[in-house]
Write an enzyme that holds these catalytic residues in place. Structure first.
Site, PDB file in Angstrom:
ATOM      1  N   ASP A 215       0.826  -1.210   0.000  1.00  0.00           N
ATOM      2  CA  ASP A 215       0.000   0.000   0.000  1.00  0.00           C
ATOM      3  C   ASP A 215       0.859   1.259   0.000  1.00  0.00           C
ATOM      4  O   ASP A 215       1.839   1.357   0.757  1.00  0.00           O
ATOM      5  CB  ASP A 215      -0.895  -0.011   1.248  1.00  0.00           C
ATOM      6  CG  ASP A 215      -1.831   1.166   1.320  1.00  0.00           C
ATOM      7  OD1 ASP A 215      -2.770   1.225   0.523  1.00  0.00           O
ATOM      8  OD2 ASP A 215      -1.604   2.047   2.186  1.00  0.00           O
ATOM      9  N   GLU A 279       1.046  -0.522  -5.010  1.00  0.00           N
ATOM     10  CA  GLU A 279       0.045   0.501  -5.288  1.00  0.00           C
ATOM     11  C   GLU A 279       0.790   1.823  -5.470  1.00  0.00           C
ATOM     12  O   GLU A 279       1.514   2.261  -4.578  1.00  0.00           O
ATOM     13  CB  GLU A 279      -0.947   0.635  -4.136  1.00  0.00           C
ATOM     14  CG  GLU A 279      -1.978   1.716  -4.409  1.00  0.00           C
ATOM     15  CD  GLU A 279      -2.629   2.281  -3.146  1.00  0.00           C
ATOM     16  OE1 GLU A 279      -3.806   2.676  -3.222  1.00  0.00           O
ATOM     17  OE2 GLU A 279      -1.965   2.342  -2.099  1.00  0.00           O
TER      18      GLU A 279
END
Length: 545
Positions: A215, A279
Site C-alpha cells: 500500500d 500501489e
C-alpha cells in the site's frame, strides 16, 4: 508441474512456473464486506473461506485480501496496530491458516496487503516512540521541531485534508502523517524500521501467503531536509483538498525507496513463486510504477490508478494507457483494475442505468483482453453499482471530512449480495456495517448463478478465455484503431494472434476488419460481428495464419 517444498512452506499450491502471476486474474476481497460468519454485521475470515468456491468458479489465479490486521479501524485496517496478527473482528490466526489451506486446495493463491508507510498511533512502536526523544524507537517515526513561530516544520498537506503534521506534547515535536493524524508516518529511512517491516513480511510468508500488495509505497520515505513543496499549477480541475494545491515532491517519492523494495523482493524470492505488486498513485505515478518494477530485483508489478478515476472508458483512454507499457525489454509488467475499494463502482461512473447491463459485459471483456495482470473487485462480476450512503451512515473518514464534494468510498464497500430473498442479501443475519444496495437483490449471486446470459456467467467465460489464450495472458498488445467509440487491439504470443474489437459507445458502428475471411470469432458479446458492432459490444477473433 513444479512441486514446492511443502515441509518448509506448508499449504502451497503447485505452480507450473515461478511466473504464475504473469497475466493472472486476481480477485480483490474487502473482508468487512464479503461474508459475515458470526452475525455481528461485519465480514470475516471464516466467511471468506466459506465462499471460496464462488471465487474459484471465476477462474482467477489468486485473491488479494485487504487488511485484516489488528487496528482501531479509523481507516478500516490501513491503520495497523500489529503487523503480525488478525483483528478479532475478522477472526484468529488459525482462521487465517484455514483460509490459506482452503484457497490452496482450490488452486487459489493468497496475496495480502502490507502497509509500510505508516501505522496506527495505537501501535506499540509509536507509543514508545512518542514517549521521549531518547527511547529505543525514538527515530522509528518522522518527528521534527516546530519552526521558530511554532508552526509545522513544512507546508506538507495530508491526503485527507489539513496539515500533514500534528503536535505531540509528550515530545514537544510534530509528527508526520500523510493520511489521518492517527496514521503516523514510519521513518523507513531507518535501518531498524526496515528490518522490522521485513520481519513482518517474513511472518506471513512463513504462514503460506503467496505475495503482497504493498500500500502507498511511494509515501514510504520523505525528504530528510524537510523542504517545502512548491504550489501546483491550476489546471482548472476542482480542488477539494489542500493536498491538491501542491506538487508532492518532498513528502513522498524519495530516491531511496527502490533500495528498500529490493530488500523486500530478495525476501520474497527466497520463498520461490511469490508475487509483489505496488500501489502507486499520484502525480508522478507512471514514472514511479516503472521505477519500482525495473529489472528483476524490484516489484513484479505495479498497480495504477489510470482507470480507477477516469471519468469515462473510451478508446482514447485505453490506447493512451496501453502505449505507456510497451512489450519492450526493461519495461515493467503492469496491473490494471477498473474498480477497487478506493474508487466508485465503474459501472456507475461510466454507464447510465439503462446502459449498465450491456456496458457491464463489454467492460468485463475489455478488461480480460488487456496486457498485464487484471484485478476484479468483489461484486464486479455481478455488475454491482455504487450505493448512495446517507451522511449519517458514512464510515469512510475521507468521505466524512470532504462531504459532499468527494464520492464516498463506502458506496463501493457495501456487502456482497449472495441471496436475493435473505436478510442483508445473505451477507449477515445482523444489520451490516454498511447498508446493502437498493438494486443489489436483483444482482445477487443466486439470481445469476444459473443464468447463462448473466454477467456472472460471462465473467467466468471471459476469464476462461484469457486463461486458455497465451496471446491474452502473456502477449504483446498493439492498438490498431482508437477512433470515436471504436477500439481495435491485436494481441499476440507464441504463434497465436487475436483481434479484439469493441464499441464503447451507445450508437451502432459498421466496422469491417482487414481480411475478415481470415478471422474466426472465439468470443462476442451484445451482438458483435465482423461487419457490425452494436452499442456496447465486443468480440475476440483469432487471426488464421
Amino acid at each position: 508441474m513444479v512441486n514446492m517444498d511443502a515441509s518448509e512452506h506448508p499449504h502451497q499450491p503447485q505452480t507450473d512456473a515461478d511466473t504464475w502471476w504473469r497475466g493472472a486474474a486476481i480477485y480483490q476481497i474487502y473482508p468487512r464486506s464479503f461474508q459475515d460468519s458470526n452475525d455481528d454485521g461485519v465480514g470475516d475470515l471464516p466467511g471468506i473461506t466459506a465462499r471460496l468456491e464462488h471465487v474459484a468458479s471465476l477462474g482467477v489465479q489468486a485473491i488479494w485480501l485487504s487488511p485484516f490486521f489488528p487496528s482501531p479501524m479509523k481507516d478500516f485496517g490501513y491503520d495497523v496496530s500489529d503487523y503480525c496478527d488478525v483483528d478479532p473482528i475478522f477472526g484468529t490466526l488459525s482462521d487465517f491458516d484455514a483460509l490459506i489451506a482452503r484457497a490452496h486446495s482450490l488452486n487459489i493463491r493468497v496475496i495480502i496487503d502490507q502497509v509500510y508507510a505508516h501505522t496506527s498511533d495505537e501501535h506499540p512502536w509509536f507509543r514508545e516512540s512518542r514517549s521521549s526523544r531518547d527511547n529505543r524507537k525514538a527515530d522509528w517515526y518522522v518527528w521534527a521541531d516546530p519552526k521558530p513561530d511554532g508552526s509545522p516544520p513544512t507546508n506538507w498537506q495530508s491526503v485527507f485534508g489539513g496539515a500533514a503534521w500534528t503536535w505531540d506534547s509528550r515530545r514537544r515535536q510534530y509528527y508526520l502523517h500523510n493520511f489521518l493524524s492517527s496514521q503516523p508516518q514510519l521513518h523507513v529511512h531507518e535501518e531498524a524500521v526496515q528490518q522490522a517491516l521485513i520481519a513482518a513480511a517474513k511472518f506471513w510468508l512463513d504462514r503460506g501467503v503467496d505475495g503482497f500488495r504493498v500500500d502507498a509505497i511511494n509515501f514510504a520515505m520523505h525528504d530528510p531536509l524537510m523542504r517545502d513543496n512548491p504550489p501546483a499549477p491550476d489546471t482548472g480541475k476542482l480542488r477539494t483538498r489542500p493536498f491538491d494545491y501542491q506538487l508532492k515532491i518532498y513528502n513522498q517519492s524519495h530516491d531511496d525507496i527502490p533500495a528498500f523494495i529490493e530488500r523486500l523482493r530478495a525476501l520474497t524470492d527466497s520463498y520461490g513463486a511469490r508475487f509483489t505488486v505496488a500501489e502507486v498513485g499520484g502525480d508522478d505515478a507512471e514514472r514511479e510504477m516503472k521505477l519500482f518494477t525495473q529489472g528483476t530485483s524490484r516489484f513484479n508489478s505495479a498497480y495504477g490508478f489510470d482507470f480507477l478515476y477516469a471519468p469515462a472508458l473510451t478508446p482514447q483512454v485505453i490506447a493512451a494507457v496501453m502505449a505507456l507499457w510497451p512489450d519492450n525489454p526493461g519495461t515493467g509488467w503492469p496491473s490494471w483494475a477498473f474498480e477497487n475499494h478506493d474508487a466508485p463502482r465503474a459501472i456507475s461512473r461510466w454507464a447510465s442505468p439503462a446502459q449498465r447491463e450491456a456496458f457491464g459485459a463489454v467492460k468485463m471483456l475489455l478488461l480480460t483482453c488487456l496486457r498485464g495482470n487484471i484485478f476484479l473487485y468483489y461484486g464486479e462480476e455481478l455488475g454491482l453499482t455504487q450505493v448512495d450512503i446517507p451522511f449519517e451512515k458514512l464510515q469512510d473518514p475521507e468521505a466524512i471530512a470532504n462531504w459532499p464534494l468527494t464520492l464516498s468510498r463506502d458506496g463501493a464497500r457495501t456487502p456482497m449480495p449472495w441471496q436475493a430473498d435473505a436478510p442483508s442479501l445473505g451477507f449477515s443475519s445482523a444489520e451490516p456495517w454498511l447498508p446493502v444496495g437498493n438494486d443489489h437483490a436483483a444482482l445477487a449471486v443466486d439470481q445469476q448463478e444459473n443464468d447463462p446470459t448473466s454477467l456472472l456467467a460471462k465473467t467466468r467465460r471471459f476469464v476462461a478465455l484469457r486463461n486458455s489464450s497465451p496471446a491474452l495472458r502473456y502477449g504483446s498488445l498493439e492498438v490498431i484503431e482508437a477512433e470515436g467509440d471504436l477500439l481495435v487491439i491485436e494481441r499476440g504470443h507464441d504463434g497465436q494472434a487475436l483481434l479484439c474489437a469493441f464499441n464503447l459507445g451507445a450508437a451502432d458502428l459498421h466496422w469491417t476488419p482487414p481480411s475478415p475471411a481470415g478471422l474466426g470469432i472465439v468470443e462476442a458479446v451484445n451482438g458483435a460481428g465482423l461487419d457490425h458492432l452494436p452499442p456496447f459490444s465486443g468480440l475476440v477473433a483469432e487471426i488464421m495464419s
